[in-house]
Design a protein around this motif. Structure first.
Motif, PDB file in Angstrom:
ATOM      1  N   LEU A  22       0.357  -1.496  -0.118  1.00  0.00           N
ATOM      2  CA  LEU A  22       0.252  -0.011  -0.230  1.00  0.00           C
ATOM      3  C   LEU A  22       0.863   0.903  -0.146  1.00  0.00           C
ATOM      4  O   LEU A  22       0.840   1.893  -0.077  1.00  0.00           O
ATOM      5  CB  LEU A  22      -1.157   0.222   1.641  1.00  0.00           C
ATOM      6  N   VAL A  32      -5.314   4.325  -3.054  1.00  0.00           N
ATOM      7  CA  VAL A  32      -5.805   3.054  -2.231  1.00  0.00           C
ATOM      8  C   VAL A  32      -6.171   3.378  -1.174  1.00  0.00           C
ATOM      9  O   VAL A  32      -6.097   2.644  -0.284  1.00  0.00           O
ATOM     10  CB  VAL A  32      -5.441   1.815  -2.563  1.00  0.00           C
ATOM     11  N   TYR A  46      -7.733  -4.746   2.072  1.00  0.00           N
ATOM     12  CA  TYR A  46      -6.647  -4.215   2.839  1.00  0.00           C
ATOM     13  C   TYR A  46      -6.328  -6.032   3.361  1.00  0.00           C
ATOM     14  O   TYR A  46      -6.247  -5.946   3.832  1.00  0.00           O
ATOM     15  CB  TYR A  46      -6.676  -3.355   4.066  1.00  0.00           C
ATOM     16  N   MET A 119      -4.809  -7.048  -5.472  1.00  0.00           N
ATOM     17  CA  MET A 119      -5.097  -7.024  -3.843  1.00  0.00           C
ATOM     18  C   MET A 119      -7.247  -7.329  -4.245  1.00  0.00           C
ATOM     19  O   MET A 119      -7.686  -7.658  -3.002  1.00  0.00           O
ATOM     20  CB  MET A 119      -5.323  -5.264  -3.494  1.00  0.00           C
TER      21      MET A 119
END
Length: 287
Positions: A22, A32, A46, A119
């Motif tokens: 991230l 993001v 996440y 992700m």
């Protein structure tokens, strides 16, 4: 307790893994951050980056399975390498591409979004890594030349009794089906002529069979080839989303599952035949 320590260590590594990816994504200019998602969307994205790393690490710490950890390292390394090496991501307004006079505010990213796609699709990668671990476990409990796992799983003996093998296969098939149905819905896989509901019902059964059959053959009859091919199919399918195109590979995988199932059965039949042929030759040499 060692098991709790392994779990906490795995979650810690997964959190670091998510934080590093991230941080790189935010540094590259991707949107993001937490403010860009709802609570559910934030947890899915996440949390996915945490779990996709925590699962292989836990398998390595708990059972000394190294293949899922290697697969994770290769995948994450590939994602970071594509993002950080030239040409790198390029942000362009649609007006520039369409040669419009005024900017539209719609930004297209070229040569990028690897972390974002990793992700979003982390659940599919996690299933692929779990299948890699199942394969390694079965192989290391089959061949004496390979080091055995540190802690054999009591309910996952290979070969397993028929009923237990069916239960393991059913759970594996359900996990595969749930993730692949979600994947198809996210990608917008549809059928023309108003047959979308029938497509999803038909393919839901297919996604379950596509994983349940090879897993049963693995844990019951120790046939490695079908589950190996299944794992390759899953990882190849999700990897294709790093470079999306008009021809979506997942639409073929989801709608044409019976073709892939046929390939798995042929591979299993060949392995079964070669194994028995080798056993017959060994028996004849002893007589």
């Amino acid at each position: 307790m060692p098991s709790r320590r392994h779990l906490l260590s795995s979650l810690l590594v997964g959190t670091v893994h998510a934080g590093c990816l991230l941080s790189v994504a935010l540094g590259l200019g991707y949107s993001v951050g937490p403010s860009n998602y709802s609570l559910l969307g934030l947890s899915w994205r996440y949390g996915g980056l945490v779990v996709v790393a925590a699962a292989p690490v836990w398998l390595a710490l708990r059972y000394r399975l190294v293949a899922p950890l290697v697969a994770l390292a290769v995948t994450t390394g590939y994602v970071l390498g594509m993002e950080l090496t030239p040409p790198g991501p390029t942000f362009r307004d649609v007006a520039e591409l369409e040669r419009l006079a005024e900017p539209t505010g719609i930004i297209v990213v070229e040569n990028g979004l690897y972390i974002v796609r990793y992700m979003i699709n982390a659940s599919v990668w996690t299933v692929g890594f779990l299948f890699v671990g199942l394969l390694e476990y079965a192989i290391r409990t089959r061949w004496e030349r390979l080091p055995d796992v540190s802690r054999p799983i009591s309910w996952l003996s290979v070969p397993a009794p028929k009923r237990r093998a069916a239960g393991i296969a059913a759970i594996g098939g359900l996990l595969h089906a749930l993730v692949m149905i979600w994947f198809a819905a996210r990608l917008g896989v549809t059928a023309s002529g108003g047959f979308e509901i029938l497509l999803y019902l038909f393919s839901s059964v297919g996604m379950w069979l596509l994983a349940a059959v090879p897993i049963y053959l693995l844990v019951r009859h120790r046939l490695v080839a079908p589950t190996t091919l299944l794992t390759v199919f899953v990882l190849t399918d999700v990897r294709a989303e790093f470079s999306p195109s008009v021809d979506d590979p997942h639409a073929l995988y989801f709608g044409g599952w019976f073709v892939f199932l046929g390939i798995l059965l042929v591979a299993g039949g060949i392995e079964y035949g070669l194994r028995h042929l080798g056993g017959s030759r060994q028996w004849l040499s002893l007589t």
